[in-house]
Design an enzyme around this catalytic site. Sequence first.
Site, short mmCIF file in Angstrom:
data_model
loop_
_atom_site.label_atom_id
_atom_site.label_comp_id
_atom_site.label_asym_id
_atom_site.label_seq_id
_atom_site.Cartn_x
_atom_site.Cartn_y
_atom_site.Cartn_z
N LYS A 1 0.82 -1.22 0.00
CA LYS A 1 0.00 0.00 0.00
C LYS A 1 0.84 1.26 0.00
O LYS A 1 0.41 2.29 -0.52
CB LYS A 1 -0.95 0.01 1.20
N LYS B 1 -4.80 -10.18 -7.00
CA LYS B 1 -6.10 -10.39 -6.33
C LYS B 1 -7.11 -9.32 -6.74
O LYS B 1 -6.72 -8.20 -7.08
CB LYS B 1 -5.89 -10.48 -4.81
N LYS C 1 -10.34 -3.45 -4.49
CA LYS C 1 -10.97 -2.14 -4.61
C LYS C 1 -10.06 -1.13 -5.27
O LYS C 1 -10.50 -0.18 -5.90
CB LYS C 1 -11.23 -1.56 -3.21
P1 AMP Z 1 -11.03 -4.89 2.60
O1 AMP Z 1 -11.88 -4.55 1.47
O2 AMP Z 1 -9.58 -4.87 2.30
O3 AMP Z 1 -11.40 -4.17 3.89
O4 AMP Z 1 -11.34 -6.43 2.87
C1 AMP Z 1 -12.50 -6.88 3.51
C2 AMP Z 1 -12.52 -8.41 3.58
O5 AMP Z 1 -12.58 -8.97 2.27
C3 AMP Z 1 -11.26 -9.01 4.23
O6 AMP Z 1 -11.64 -10.13 5.01
C4 AMP Z 1 -10.43 -9.42 3.05
O7 AMP Z 1 -9.55 -10.49 3.36
C5 AMP Z 1 -11.51 -9.88 2.08
N1 AMP Z 1 -11.03 -9.78 0.67
C6 AMP Z 1 -10.62 -8.66 0.04
N2 AMP Z 1 -10.25 -8.94 -1.23
C7 AMP Z 1 -10.45 -10.27 -1.40
C8 AMP Z 1 -10.27 -11.18 -2.50
N3 AMP Z 1 -9.81 -10.76 -3.68
N4 AMP Z 1 -10.57 -12.49 -2.31
C9 AMP Z 1 -11.04 -12.92 -1.11
N5 AMP Z 1 -11.22 -12.13 -0.04
C10 AMP Z 1 -10.94 -10.82 -0.17
N1 TRP Z 2 -7.50 -5.23 7.65
C1 TRP Z 2 -8.79 -5.75 7.26
C2 TRP Z 2 -8.90 -5.66 5.73
O1 TRP Z 2 -8.32 -4.83 5.09
C3 TRP Z 2 -9.93 -5.02 7.90
C4 TRP Z 2 -9.93 -5.21 9.39
C5 TRP Z 2 -9.67 -4.26 10.33
C6 TRP Z 2 -10.21 -6.40 10.08
N2 TRP Z 2 -9.79 -4.80 11.59
C7 TRP Z 2 -10.10 -6.10 11.47
C8 TRP Z 2 -10.51 -7.70 9.68
C9 TRP Z 2 -10.30 -7.07 12.45
C10 TRP Z 2 -10.69 -8.67 10.66
C11 TRP Z 2 -10.58 -8.36 12.04
O2 TRP Z 2 -9.62 -6.40 5.16
#
Ligand code: AMP
Ligand code: TRP
Length: 345
Positions: free
Chosen positions: A121, A205, A208
């Site tokens: 990031k 992967k 967003k």
């Molecule tokens: P985030 O959008 O980074 O906050 O991710 C939210 C949740 O979605 C987290 O548990 C991530 O591990 C899961 N996640 C995000 N991108 C993927 C992906 N491409 N495949 C599976 N899980 C994902």
């Molecule tokens: N870091 C996680 C993600 O990007 C989001 C997150 C923040 C999270 N606190 C958490 C996930 C606690 C599980 C438990 O997806």
Amino acid sequence: MTEPLIAPVGTRRVFSGVQPSGALHLGNYLGALVKFVALQHEMECLYCVVDLHAITAWQDPKTLASQTREIAAAYFAAGVDPAKAIVFAQSAVPEHAELAWIFNCVARLGWLDRMTQFKEKSGKHKERASVGLYTYPVLQAADILLYKATHVPVGEDQKQHLELTRDIAAKFNHDFDAPGFFPLTEALIEGPGARIMSLRDGTAKMSKSDPSDQSRINLTDDADTIAGKVKRAKTDPLPLPETVEGLKDRPEADNLVGVYAALSGQTKAQVLAQYAGQGFGQSFKPALADILVERLSPVSAEMRRLMADPAEIDRTLAAGAARARALAAPILAQTKRIVGFTAGQ
Ligand code: AMP
Ligand code: TRP
């Protein structure tokens, strides 16, 4: 750092969170939301919209609140029941930030230096990243341990952060001579949706932050958009193979078959039994688009319905925050006592 998981059956608790930093996609749905829904029938669950995490990268204050409501709406639309699970915004429970500070003093710089998500990031200019982005995994550990959560459903990309959470728990318990105070939390990663890949590149992967919208299926995409993205999804020129081994070294094919399997509740082998020998465009891609639309359009319709009444979402989140605080307050008070703060004595 090898302590046994101390939580006996009966005190098991689930915590997870999603950042309100943009539209949700199929990876979030299969990697996180589907698991959230299944677990709420098995254990006490807390599902958080982690807005403190979101601001580690710039978020426009004009849109952060509506993004937060949108993630909550996605939880509910996917099937999370706020009467069962505790759903709330992280910033409404100040104990998260307080415990994160204590953990900042437990975690070691060397541990954070190894975090691959920070490296990804922050990119080439790590000196320009916020300090919050660096210490992000420490806040994540605080989210989880503030409730002594034992299980955390997440996608595979969060594995390293969950390992860090265990390291922080073990070091806290050791340094403050409080054996077993914080549990060694388990990540729940297994499952067909743990790592959904980009539609444009089977080795990256689905994310967003990918600049190409064609790389992902958003929860809010309409049927035509989904069909178009699936049609244009990258594949190789070979037909679908007979066996799962035949998907090896074919990342795009493997991903699409995996998505189909996850959505239809089948194994990859069962999917291949149906489509082996055919080209992707022939009937597999149209069937994949159909099943995506069938599963996602009710979710996006329900999200739209819920988003039409933001005050109701805010009320539900406020009620969830009150329940979360009631669980967090005694654990934080005990933590402060262990650390030796007078306020905890
Ligand atoms: P985030 O959008 O980074 O906050 O991710 C939210 C949740 O979605 C987290 O548990 C991530 O591990 C899961 N996640 C995000 N991108 C993927 C992906 N491409 N495949 C599976 N899980 C994902
Ligand atoms: N870091 C996680 C993600 O990007 C989001 C997150 C923040 C999270 N606190 C958490 C996930 C606690 C599980 C438990 O997806």
